[in-house]
Motif scaffolding. Sequence first.
Motif, mmCIF file in Angstrom:
data_model
loop_
_atom_site.group_PDB
_atom_site.id
_atom_site.type_symbol
_atom_site.label_atom_id
_atom_site.label_comp_id
_atom_site.label_asym_id
_atom_site.label_seq_id
_atom_site.Cartn_x
_atom_site.Cartn_y
_atom_site.Cartn_z
ATOM 1 N N ALA A 3 -36.026 4.371 -2.198
ATOM 2 C CA ALA A 3 -35.586 3.615 -3.364
ATOM 3 C C ALA A 3 -36.735 3.534 -4.347
ATOM 4 N N LYS A 5 -37.767 1.699 -8.446
ATOM 5 C CA LYS A 5 -37.463 0.962 -9.674
ATOM 6 C C LYS A 5 -38.676 1.090 -10.574
ATOM 7 N N LYS A 96 -34.099 -0.010 2.509
ATOM 8 C CA LYS A 96 -33.445 -0.337 1.238
ATOM 9 C C LYS A 96 -33.224 -1.842 1.115
ATOM 10 N N LYS A 97 -32.850 -2.507 2.216
ATOM 11 C CA LYS A 97 -32.653 -3.959 2.187
ATOM 12 C C LYS A 97 -33.961 -4.685 1.900
ATOM 13 N N THR A 100 -34.885 -4.038 -1.778
ATOM 14 C CA THR A 100 -34.034 -4.820 -2.676
ATOM 15 C C THR A 100 -34.472 -6.277 -2.705
ATOM 16 N N GLU A 104 -35.981 -8.446 -5.977
ATOM 17 C CA GLU A 104 -35.445 -9.744 -6.399
ATOM 18 C C GLU A 104 -36.549 -10.794 -6.465
ATOM 19 N N ALA A 145 -29.120 -3.046 -10.545
ATOM 20 C CA ALA A 145 -28.677 -2.948 -9.147
ATOM 21 C C ALA A 145 -28.954 -1.579 -8.580
#
Length: 145
Positions: A3, A5, A96-97, A100, A104, A145
């Motif tokens: 992942a 961002k 991924k969890k 994420t 947050e 998201a």
Amino acid sequence: MIASKFIYLVPNFDDEGEWDDHDWIEYPGRIVAGVLSEILQGLGYKVEAVDSEGPKGWEFSFWDQGVQLWMRVGAIEDFLIVLGAPGWLDIFGRKKKVFTRMIERLAAALAADARFGNIRWYTKQQMDAGEWEEGSMSGRDEPPA
């Protein structure tokens, strides 16, 4: 990367690096990376030392629940922050969890931190499409998201 961002932000403090009229002695971003490292430590992450990657910027790894996460800070326009969960295999979705959850928590911490402003979040697809470019308002105040 499992992942990733991207964040563009503007620090409310100087981090211009050091230039000797011929070459960089120290690339910009070390101070921003150090502050972000401290924020992550305050959130309970185990954080490694910030290392220089020359013109690529400054980077460090950090861990949560045994999952390695990674951050690079580079001076491109404002400051570009790349966040990732290294690796290619995530059979049960654990990385991924964890990633994420970190996004947050970091988003909330940055939003509450007066040392940073004009925080814009981007996905890899937005970055690849050039939506990060100066003047673009496509970035979001919150992580996509």
